[in-house]
Scaffold this active site. Sequence first.
Site, PDB file in Angstrom:
ATOM      1  N   PRO A  55       0.824  -1.227   0.000  1.00  0.00           N
ATOM      2  CA  PRO A  55       0.000   0.000   0.000  1.00  0.00           C
ATOM      3  C   PRO A  55       0.850   1.265   0.000  1.00  0.00           C
ATOM      4  O   PRO A  55       0.336   2.352  -0.268  1.00  0.00           O
ATOM      5  CB  PRO A  55      -0.810  -0.107   1.295  1.00  0.00           C
ATOM      6  CG  PRO A  55      -0.706  -1.530   1.721  1.00  0.00           C
ATOM      7  CD  PRO A  55       0.598  -2.034   1.207  1.00  0.00           C
ATOM      8  N   GLU A 105       2.922  -8.161   8.738  1.00  0.00           N
ATOM      9  CA  GLU A 105       2.870  -6.685   8.748  1.00  0.00           C
ATOM     10  C   GLU A 105       3.644  -6.083   7.577  1.00  0.00           C
ATOM     11  O   GLU A 105       3.598  -4.876   7.350  1.00  0.00           O
ATOM     12  CB  GLU A 105       3.439  -6.135  10.067  1.00  0.00           C
ATOM     13  CG  GLU A 105       2.704  -6.606  11.312  1.00  0.00           C
ATOM     14  CD  GLU A 105       1.209  -6.330  11.270  1.00  0.00           C
ATOM     15  OE1 GLU A 105       0.830  -5.178  11.020  1.00  0.00           O
ATOM     16  OE2 GLU A 105       0.432  -7.278  11.480  1.00  0.00           O
ATOM     17  N   ARG A 146      -2.840  -9.145 -20.480  1.00  0.00           N
ATOM     18  CA  ARG A 146      -3.827  -8.810 -21.520  1.00  0.00           C
ATOM     19  C   ARG A 146      -3.232  -7.951 -22.620  1.00  0.00           C
ATOM     20  O   ARG A 146      -3.758  -7.893 -23.728  1.00  0.00           O
ATOM     21  CB  ARG A 146      -5.002  -8.039 -20.907  1.00  0.00           C
ATOM     22  CG  ARG A 146      -5.784  -8.772 -19.857  1.00  0.00           C
ATOM     23  CD  ARG A 146      -6.871  -7.873 -19.292  1.00  0.00           C
ATOM     24  NE  ARG A 146      -7.689  -7.306 -20.340  1.00  0.00           N
ATOM     25  CZ  ARG A 146      -8.647  -7.967 -20.984  1.00  0.00           C
ATOM     26  NH1 ARG A 146      -8.897  -9.215 -20.665  1.00  0.00           N
ATOM     27  NH2 ARG A 146      -9.328  -7.397 -21.944  1.00  0.00           N
ATOM     28  N   ASP A 190     -11.003  -1.572 -24.681  1.00  0.00           N
ATOM     29  CA  ASP A 190     -11.191  -1.674 -23.242  1.00  0.00           C
ATOM     30  C   ASP A 190     -11.218  -0.317 -22.577  1.00  0.00           C
ATOM     31  O   ASP A 190     -10.553   0.613 -23.003  1.00  0.00           O
ATOM     32  CB  ASP A 190     -10.068  -2.507 -22.599  1.00  0.00           C
ATOM     33  CG  ASP A 190     -10.460  -3.961 -22.476  1.00  0.00           C
ATOM     34  OD1 ASP A 190     -11.662  -4.235 -22.397  1.00  0.00           O
ATOM     35  OD2 ASP A 190      -9.558  -4.807 -22.464  1.00  0.00           O
TER      36      ASP A 190
HETATM   37  C1  JA5 Z   1      -0.929  -5.588   1.489  1.00  0.00           C
HETATM   38  C2  JA5 Z   1       1.581  -7.814   4.115  1.00  0.00           C
HETATM   39  O1  JA5 Z   1      -2.584  -2.030  -3.024  1.00  0.00           O
HETATM   40  C3  JA5 Z   1      -3.248  -2.835  -2.152  1.00  0.00           C
HETATM   41  C4  JA5 Z   1      -2.305  -3.667  -1.370  1.00  0.00           C
HETATM   42  C5  JA5 Z   1      -2.467  -4.113  -0.089  1.00  0.00           C
HETATM   43  C6  JA5 Z   1      -1.364  -4.896   0.361  1.00  0.00           C
HETATM   44  C7  JA5 Z   1      -0.385  -5.048  -0.578  1.00  0.00           C
HETATM   45  S1  JA5 Z   1      -0.822  -4.203  -2.034  1.00  0.00           S
HETATM   46  N1  JA5 Z   1       0.614  -5.780  -0.105  1.00  0.00           N
HETATM   47  C8  JA5 Z   1       0.287  -6.111   1.163  1.00  0.00           C
HETATM   48  C9  JA5 Z   1       1.154  -6.884   2.024  1.00  0.00           C
HETATM   49  O2  JA5 Z   1       0.695  -7.163   3.245  1.00  0.00           O
HETATM   50  O3  JA5 Z   1       2.236  -7.235   1.665  1.00  0.00           O
END
Ligand code: JA5
Length: 237
Positions: A78, A105, A143, A158
Site C-alpha cells: 500500500p 505486517e 492482456r 477496453d
Molecule cells: C498488502 C503484508 O494495493 C493494495 C495492497 C495491499 C497490500 C499489498 S498491495 N501488499 C500487502 C502486504 O501485506 O504485503
Amino acid sequence: MVEAGLADGVIGRAIEHGLLDVQVHDLRAYTTDRHRSVDDLPYGGGPGMVMKPEPLARAVEEIRTRRGIPDAIVLLSPQGRRFTQAEAVRMSVLRHVALLCGRYEGMDDRVRALVAAEELSIGDYVLSGGELAALVVVDAISRLVPGVVADSRSVEEDSFSRGLLDYPHYTRPSEFCGYAVPDVLLSGHHEEVRLWRKKTAIRRTLERRPELLDTAALDDEERAMLDEIRKEREREQ
Ligand code: JA5
C-alpha cells in the site's frame, strides 16, 4: 492461491500456449532453519510479525541466477505508487518482471533497498498479503501481450485504453424484465452505433469519473461530444 488464480481463463490459456511464463516461488524453500521461518518479531516491538530479509534476498538471487536479471523488480504494498493502466502498458513490453509479495505486517525494509525494488499499490485498501495484488498486476499486464487476448480489438476498446470508461453492452433478448436495449443498437446503422457508443462512454465518464477527462486524450469528435453533453446537462439544470 497464486497458481489457482493463474490457472483459468485468458491467462491460463496464454500460459498453456507459451505466450506467458509465470513462476511462483515459495519463500519457505529459501529458508535454512529447521522450522522454515519466514517471519520474526518486529524490532521496536508492536503487534504482528515481519518478513525476514534472508529468504526473500535468496529467492531474488536464485531468480537472477536461473532466469537472468529482471527488467523490473516490483514489491506490492500500500506504500507504493499507484498501479494504473499506464503502468501496465509500461510493464507489458518487459521480458522479465519479478513481483515480491509480503505477508504479516510487511517486509523488512532492507530487502526493498537491497534488490532496488519499485513499490506499487493496486489501491488504497488493506490486504492480508501481496499475492492478490500481484495477480491483479499479472492479469492487467498479460492482456496487453500480443496474442493473449484473441481479438486485439477487445484490448483496444477496453475501458482506460483510451482513458475513458466503457460504453454499456447488451445482448439478447432485446427486452428483459421490462428493460429494452437502446433502439440504435438494433438499427443496423453502424455509424450511428459508433457515435452512440462514443457519446455514452463520454457521458458516463463525465457523470462517474469526471477527473478522467482531465487526462484523457480526446480527439476532435470526442471533444465536440463532451461540449454537447455539458450543454445538455446545463439545459437540464
Ligand atoms: C498488502 C503484508 O494495493 C493494495 C495492497 C495491499 C497490500 C499489498 S498491495 N501488499 C500487502 C502486504 O501485506 O504485503
